[in-house]
Design a protein around this motif. Structure first.
Motif, PDB file in Angstrom:
ATOM      1  N   LEU A   1     -16.756 -41.311 -12.386  1.00 24.28           N
ATOM      2  CA  LEU A   1     -16.451 -40.193 -11.503  1.00 24.28           C
ATOM      3  C   LEU A   1     -15.018 -39.735 -11.768  1.00 24.28           C
ATOM      4  N   GLU A   2     -14.862 -38.477 -12.171  1.00 26.03           N
ATOM      5  CA  GLU A   2     -13.547 -37.918 -12.481  1.00 26.03           C
ATOM      6  C   GLU A   2     -13.231 -36.772 -11.528  1.00 26.03           C
ATOM      7  N   THR A   3     -11.964 -36.673 -11.133  1.00 25.70           N
ATOM      8  CA  THR A   3     -11.515 -35.549 -10.322  1.00 25.70           C
ATOM      9  C   THR A   3     -10.008 -35.403 -10.474  1.00 25.70           C
ATOM     10  N   VAL A   4      -9.454 -34.349  -9.893  1.00 27.41           N
ATOM     11  CA  VAL A   4      -8.010 -34.123  -9.962  1.00 27.41           C
ATOM     12  C   VAL A   4      -7.388 -34.392  -8.599  1.00 27.41           C
ATOM     13  N   VAL A   5      -6.138 -34.863  -8.620  1.00 23.27           N
ATOM     14  CA  VAL A   5      -5.427 -35.212  -7.387  1.00 23.27           C
ATOM     15  C   VAL A   5      -4.005 -34.662  -7.457  1.00 23.27           C
ATOM     16  N   PRO A   6      -3.584 -33.824  -6.512  1.00 20.22           N
ATOM     17  CA  PRO A   6      -2.189 -33.405  -6.450  1.00 20.22           C
ATOM     18  C   PRO A   6      -1.293 -34.592  -6.124  1.00 20.22           C
ATOM     19  N   ARG A   7      -0.085 -34.572  -6.643  1.00 17.84           N
ATOM     20  CA  ARG A   7       0.843 -35.682  -6.437  1.00 17.84           C
ATOM     21  C   ARG A   7       1.012 -36.019  -4.954  1.00 17.84           C
ATOM     22  N   GLU A   8       1.100 -34.994  -4.090  1.00 17.32           N
ATOM     23  CA  GLU A   8       1.398 -35.259  -2.688  1.00 17.32           C
ATOM     24  C   GLU A   8       0.274 -35.983  -1.963  1.00 17.32           C
TER      25      GLU A   8
ATOM     26  N   ASP B   1      -8.766 -45.331 -13.462  1.00 15.40           N
ATOM     27  CA  ASP B   1      -7.655 -44.849 -14.282  1.00 15.40           C
ATOM     28  C   ASP B   1      -6.946 -43.738 -13.518  1.00 15.40           C
ATOM     29  N   LEU B   2      -5.623 -43.695 -13.642  1.00 11.00           N
ATOM     30  CA  LEU B   2      -4.827 -42.622 -13.067  1.00 11.00           C
ATOM     31  C   LEU B   2      -4.000 -42.026 -14.193  1.00 11.00           C
ATOM     32  N   ILE B   3      -4.280 -40.771 -14.522  1.00  7.96           N
ATOM     33  CA  ILE B   3      -3.723 -40.156 -15.734  1.00  7.96           C
ATOM     34  C   ILE B   3      -2.874 -38.944 -15.358  1.00  7.96           C
ATOM     35  N   PRO B   4      -1.569 -38.944 -15.674  1.00  6.13           N
ATOM     36  CA  PRO B   4      -0.741 -37.752 -15.420  1.00  6.13           C
ATOM     37  C   PRO B   4      -1.223 -36.586 -16.285  1.00  6.13           C
ATOM     38  N   LEU B   5      -1.253 -35.396 -15.698  1.00  6.39           N
ATOM     39  CA  LEU B   5      -1.677 -34.197 -16.411  1.00  6.39           C
ATOM     40  C   LEU B   5      -0.496 -33.250 -16.612  1.00  6.39           C
ATOM     41  N   ARG B   6      -0.577 -32.434 -17.649  1.00  6.66           N
ATOM     42  CA  ARG B   6       0.454 -31.424 -17.897  1.00  6.66           C
ATOM     43  C   ARG B   6       0.023 -30.052 -17.388  1.00  6.66           C
ATOM     44  N   ASN B   7      -1.158 -29.977 -16.771  1.00  5.88           N
ATOM     45  CA  ASN B   7      -1.628 -28.707 -16.228  1.00  5.88           C
ATOM     46  C   ASN B   7      -0.704 -28.258 -15.092  1.00  5.88           C
ATOM     47  N   ARG B   8      -0.424 -26.959 -15.047  1.00  7.41           N
ATOM     48  CA  ARG B   8       0.310 -26.413 -13.914  1.00  7.41           C
ATOM     49  C   ARG B   8      -0.669 -26.035 -12.814  1.00  7.41           C
ATOM     50  N   ARG B   9      -0.312 -26.325 -11.598  1.00  2.00           N
ATOM     51  CA  ARG B   9      -1.159 -25.968 -10.465  1.00  2.00           C
ATOM     52  C   ARG B   9      -1.042 -24.469 -10.186  1.00  2.00           C
ATOM     53  N   SER B  10      -2.161 -23.856  -9.930  1.00  2.00           N
ATOM     54  CA  SER B  10      -2.173 -22.428  -9.649  1.00  2.00           C
ATOM     55  C   SER B  10      -2.170 -22.126  -8.155  1.00  2.00           C
TER      56      SER B  10
ATOM     57  N   GLY C   1      -9.820 -33.123  -5.718  1.00  2.00           N
ATOM     58  CA  GLY C   1     -10.909 -32.261  -6.147  1.00  2.00           C
ATOM     59  C   GLY C   1     -10.716 -30.781  -5.957  1.00  2.00           C
ATOM     60  N   ASN C   2      -9.495 -30.314  -5.659  1.00  2.00           N
ATOM     61  CA  ASN C   2      -9.260 -28.878  -5.494  1.00  2.00           C
ATOM     62  C   ASN C   2      -8.752 -28.257  -6.783  1.00  2.00           C
ATOM     63  N   ILE C   3      -9.433 -27.207  -7.246  1.00  2.00           N
ATOM     64  CA  ILE C   3      -9.009 -26.440  -8.409  1.00  2.00           C
ATOM     65  C   ILE C   3      -9.069 -24.970  -8.022  1.00  2.00           C
ATOM     66  N   GLY C   4      -7.893 -24.366  -7.797  1.00  2.00           N
ATOM     67  CA  GLY C   4      -7.857 -22.967  -7.381  1.00  2.00           C
ATOM     68  C   GLY C   4      -8.591 -22.757  -6.074  1.00  2.00           C
ATOM     69  N   GLU C   5      -9.565 -21.832  -6.084  1.00  2.00           N
ATOM     70  CA  GLU C   5     -10.333 -21.512  -4.887  1.00  2.00           C
ATOM     71  C   GLU C   5     -11.554 -22.411  -4.717  1.00  2.00           C
ATOM     72  N   TYR C   6     -11.679 -23.447  -5.541  1.00  2.00           N
ATOM     73  CA  TYR C   6     -12.824 -24.360  -5.475  1.00  2.00           C
ATOM     74  C   TYR C   6     -12.364 -25.729  -4.990  1.00  2.00           C
ATOM     75  N   ASP C   7     -13.220 -26.371  -4.193  1.00  2.00           N
ATOM     76  CA  ASP C   7     -12.920 -27.736  -3.777  1.00  2.00           C
ATOM     77  C   ASP C   7     -14.099 -28.647  -4.107  1.00  2.00           C
ATOM     78  N   GLN C   8     -13.916 -29.957  -3.890  1.00  2.00           N
ATOM     79  CA  GLN C   8     -14.918 -30.974  -4.192  1.00  2.00           C
ATOM     80  C   GLN C   8     -15.345 -30.922  -5.672  1.00  2.00           C
ATOM     81  N   CYS C   9     -14.385 -30.634  -6.536  1.00  2.00           N
ATOM     82  CA  CYS C   9     -14.666 -30.561  -7.977  1.00  2.00           C
ATOM     83  C   CYS C   9     -14.631 -31.964  -8.589  1.00  2.00           C
ATOM     84  N   SER C  10     -15.639 -32.293  -9.402  1.00  2.00           N
ATOM     85  CA  SER C  10     -15.665 -33.592 -10.073  1.00  2.00           C
ATOM     86  C   SER C  10     -16.560 -33.498 -11.299  1.00  2.00           C
ATOM     87  N   PHE C  11     -16.473 -34.528 -12.122  1.00  2.00           N
ATOM     88  CA  PHE C  11     -17.384 -34.689 -13.264  1.00  2.00           C
ATOM     89  C   PHE C  11     -17.949 -36.098 -13.202  1.00  2.00           C
ATOM     90  N   ARG C  12     -19.243 -36.223 -13.480  1.00  2.00           N
ATOM     91  CA  ARG C  12     -19.899 -37.525 -13.384  1.00  2.00           C
ATOM     92  C   ARG C  12     -20.699 -37.792 -14.659  1.00  2.00           C
TER      93      ARG C  12
END
Length: 377
Positions: free
Chosen positions: A207-214, A235-244, A165-176
């Motif tokens: 419930l959707e969120t992002v997860v870093p590989r590590e 579902d676990l979906i690989p993304l092409r987004n680059r981490r900032s 759920g971390n996106i840049g300077e934000y955490d606990q990010c999700s979509f429901r």
């Protein structure tokens, strides 16, 4: 009631360090992690150092530190043998005989959020700092999990705490999103909702969120443990987004523009080094600054692309200096040691903070015997 203090084990410190600098962030050629020692051993004193050299090992023994946490690895390439007449073998034998464990966080600490390059940028008082060279485009995943209504908070809390759920300077990010899930429990099932052999329709949340590989393994483990269903659908979906938030180097700006030479003197003072090497004209003014601890010449092109006036790093070679000149990029070579030594005090404080949080009865020491290998005449 006061928190009861406890002695951590090597594995406790390793587990924390793997969260600070996940091993998955390390370069493919690197060797990071626990390199020597018993993971179950108690640690009452820990020594943070840049290099696991002879003087550091002797200092750890003298100060009764049973774990060394270093930046550079003691074992980088496969060993053909461990013999006292060779440097790495001698250090391994000495540490092993004294019961001193050795752990290293190298390029993973360089690339980590809040790691070495962020500390370097802070030491130079840069503003509006961002990652210079972002991570690969295979480091993020989208996790989609379907949760019965009323249980979404326990599942989301578990996966957020595990690193999702971390996106840049934000955490606990999700979509429901609300919907209806259907299923029919089989004869051997033990359903949380419904009856065996009867199809059920249940109000669920997507419930959707992002997860870093590590963090992927840990997030999935925590999600499955917190989920009320026997067989959660996800579902676990690989993304092409680059981490900032992770990557090599950092880039920011000075509070006010300075002449190149004045900035170079500030770098030397800020990093506690006697001299720095400079590429660029004496009358050049710099404002936008890129940094990379250690050997960062590979980032010259990226620094230029992002509009840096100067790159602060170490180990600059002659042809790399010429390359920077051709691209009109100034360089301040503070040396490998000075540009990375900042990690000792910063990492020691990070470990002290965690010790306080966990109630660890441990003393965190900073290596005092290390010095710049070069002498200026």
């Amino acid at each position: 009631m006061a928190k009861k203090l406890k002695f951590p084990r090597v594995q406790d410190v390793v587990g924390f360090m793997n969260r600070v600098a996940p091993p998955a962030l390390a370069e493919s050629w690197d060797n990071v992690g626990l390199q020597l020692g018993d993971s179950a051993m108690e640690v009452r004193r820990l020594l943070v150092a840049l290099d696991p050299e002879d003087c550091v090992i002797e200092e750890a023994i003298a100060r009764e530190a049973t774990l060394i946490v270093s930046h550079h690895p003691l074992i980088l390439r496969p060993l053909q043998g461990v013999v006292a007449s060779e440097g790495t073998g001698r250090r391994l034998l000495r540490a092993a005989q004294a019961g001193t464990a050795i752990f290293c966080a190298h390029t993973n600490l360089d690339r980590a959020r809040g790691g070495l390059n962020d500390w370097l940028a802070q030491a130079l008082e840069l503003q509006d700092v961002a990652v210079l060279q972002q991570g690969n485009d295979d480091e993020l995943f989208k996790l989609v999990v379907f949760v019965p209504s009323g249980h979404e908070e326990q599942v989301s809390d578990a996966i957020f705490q595990a690193g999702a759920g971390n996106i840049g300077e934000y955490d606990q990010c999700s979509f429901r999103a609300e919907g209806t899930g259907t299923f029919c429990p089989g004869a051997a099932a033990n359903p949380f909702i419904g009856e065996i052999g009867r199809r059920e329709a249940v109000s669920e949340l997507r419930l959707e969120t992002v997860v870093p590989r590590e963090y992927l393994t840990r997030v999935l483990q925590k999600m499955l443990k917190a989920h009320p269903y026997e067989e959660p659908a996800y579902d676990l979906i690989p993304l092409r987004n680059r981490r900032s938030d992770v990557g090599l180097g950092r880039i920011g700006r000075l509070f006010e523009a300075l002449s190149l030479d004045k900035f170079a003197r500030q770098v030397a003072q800020g990093l506690g080094t006697e001299k720095v090497r400079v590429v660029g004209s004496v009358d050049r003014t710099v404002s936008r600054v890129a940094v990379c601890g250690g050997s960062g010449a590979s980032l010259i092109g990226e620094a230029v692309r992002q509009g840096a006036d100067v790159l602060v790093t170490g180990d600059i070679k002659y042809h790399e200096a010429r390359q920077a000149q051709e691209k009109d990029l100034c360089l301040v070579d503070a040396g490998h040691f000075a540009s990375e030594r900042v990690m000792v005090a910063r990492l020691a404080q990070v470990l002290r903070d965690e010790a306080d949080n966990q109630g660890w009865n441990i003393e965190i020491l900073e290596a005092q015997g290390e010095s710049e290998p070069f002498r200026f005449v």
